[in-house]
Design an enzyme around this catalytic site. Structure first.
Site, short mmCIF file in Angstrom:
data_model
loop_
_atom_site.label_atom_id
_atom_site.label_comp_id
_atom_site.label_asym_id
_atom_site.label_seq_id
_atom_site.Cartn_x
_atom_site.Cartn_y
_atom_site.Cartn_z
N LYS A 1 -41.57 53.82 72.89
CA LYS A 1 -40.32 54.35 72.36
C LYS A 1 -40.33 54.22 70.83
O LYS A 1 -40.59 53.15 70.28
CB LYS A 1 -39.13 53.59 72.94
CG LYS A 1 -38.92 53.82 74.44
CD LYS A 1 -37.67 53.11 74.92
CE LYS A 1 -37.41 53.38 76.39
NZ LYS A 1 -38.38 52.70 77.28
N GLU B 1 -40.00 54.35 88.29
CA GLU B 1 -39.00 53.31 88.05
C GLU B 1 -37.60 53.83 88.36
O GLU B 1 -37.36 55.04 88.44
CB GLU B 1 -39.05 52.84 86.61
CG GLU B 1 -38.68 53.92 85.60
CD GLU B 1 -38.39 53.36 84.22
OE1 GLU B 1 -37.49 52.52 84.12
OE2 GLU B 1 -39.07 53.78 83.26
#
Length: 300
Positions: free
Chosen positions: A160, A26
């Site tokens: 996360k 990404e």
């Protein structure tokens, strides 16, 4: 691929055509997740980690409205350093392309474009998910919906840890996304190796993960696969420090009234500030580890 709105670099195109392992990367981490002065060099380190394992890296971004699969030095530097680079998820692809803008692709957008290009494995840092307080805000990352629809294998360090990890795992189950712990029975949480939750499946070799991908394809399943690769013990943050910084960061989010897509970048920046850069070091270490593992899986 020529009929698709993709500009694939010669190296990546040749690797796809020859069956060489390719790993999608990404670009949001370059433009929005790393300090500008070191973003481009760190991105090249991530690409180098893929190459060391015998695969070809394909960093994905939108540049001047065009989808780029594989970036040369000039394009990568632009994505890393230009101030007007927008964060582009799937919903943003049409507007960014039609207006000729430059956009850094999120996990969701990178997965979608990688699949269009014929790339099956994608390495990132931490997965997005259900935000804390989503019962009231309905705040949930587009990463999850993309995983429910795009058959790409995403190697990450779990979710996360600033998110609602239990709720995220529940959503992945509802979306029929296969979650694999790589060399672990515990689900990792980005900066930490163990969130206290277990993974449904454990695999210990790239070949085992590749076999799961093969069976998924034979069945015609369209969901992605999450390979949760815990951060190395030497790079893990101290759990007490992690919890203290997280709690203070969440309190600051509420005090400032920060909402929506601004919450995650604020909290990641808060961690960087409060840990005096230790969280950034951990972030880079886990991305490099994920890139190397993704390369081994792509080769397998």
């Amino acid at each position: 691929m020529t009929s698709l709105p993709l500009h694939v670099s010669a190296e990546v195109s040749d690797a796809i055509a020859s069956g060489t392992g390719v790993v999608a990367l990404e670009s949001t981490i370059i433009s929005h997740g790393l300090p500008t002065e070191s973003a481009a060099s760190t991105a090249r380190e991530i690409e180098a980690a893929v190459r060391r394992e015998g695969a070809v890296p394909a960093t994905i971004a939108l540049v001047d409205g065009a989808v780029r699969i594989g970036l040369d030095d000039e394009l990568l530097t632009r994505v890393a350093e230009d101030e007007d680079v927008v964060k582009a998820s799937i919903r943003d692809l049409g507007p960014v392309m039609s207006r000729g803008l430059t956009g850094a692709t999120t996990v969701a957008a990178t997965s979608y474009l990688a699949n269009m290009a014929g790339i099956r494995v994608f390495a990132t840092g931490g997965l997005g998910g259900v935000h804390r307080g989503a019962r009231d805000t309905w705040d949930e990352s587009a990463d999850l919906d993309a995983l429910g629809q795009v058959p790409v294998t995403v190697v990450c360090a779990g979710v996360k840890s600033i998110l609602d990890v239990p709720a995220t795992l529940e959503r992945l189950e509802s979306l029929s996304v296969t979650v694999i712990g790589y060399g672990t029975d515990a689900f990792p949480g980005f900066y930490i190796r163990d969130t206290g939750l277990t993974v449904p499946w454990r695999m210990d070799t790239p070949e085992q993960v590749a076999a799961v991908m093969g069976q998924r394809d034979l069945l015609g399943l369209r969901q992605g696969i999450v390979v949760a690769n815990p951060i190395d013990e030497a790079d893990e943050m101290d759990h007490v420090q992690h919890q203290d910084v997280l709690e203070s960061g969440l309190a600051e989010v509420e005090r400032q009234g920060i909402t929506g897509k601004d919450v995650t970048p604020f909290l990641l920046g808060w961690f960087h500030e409060q840990t005096h850069g230790a969280s950034l070091t951990a972030n880079i270490a886990l991305v490099l580890s994920n890139a190397a593992l993704a390369a081994r899986i792509a080769r397998a």
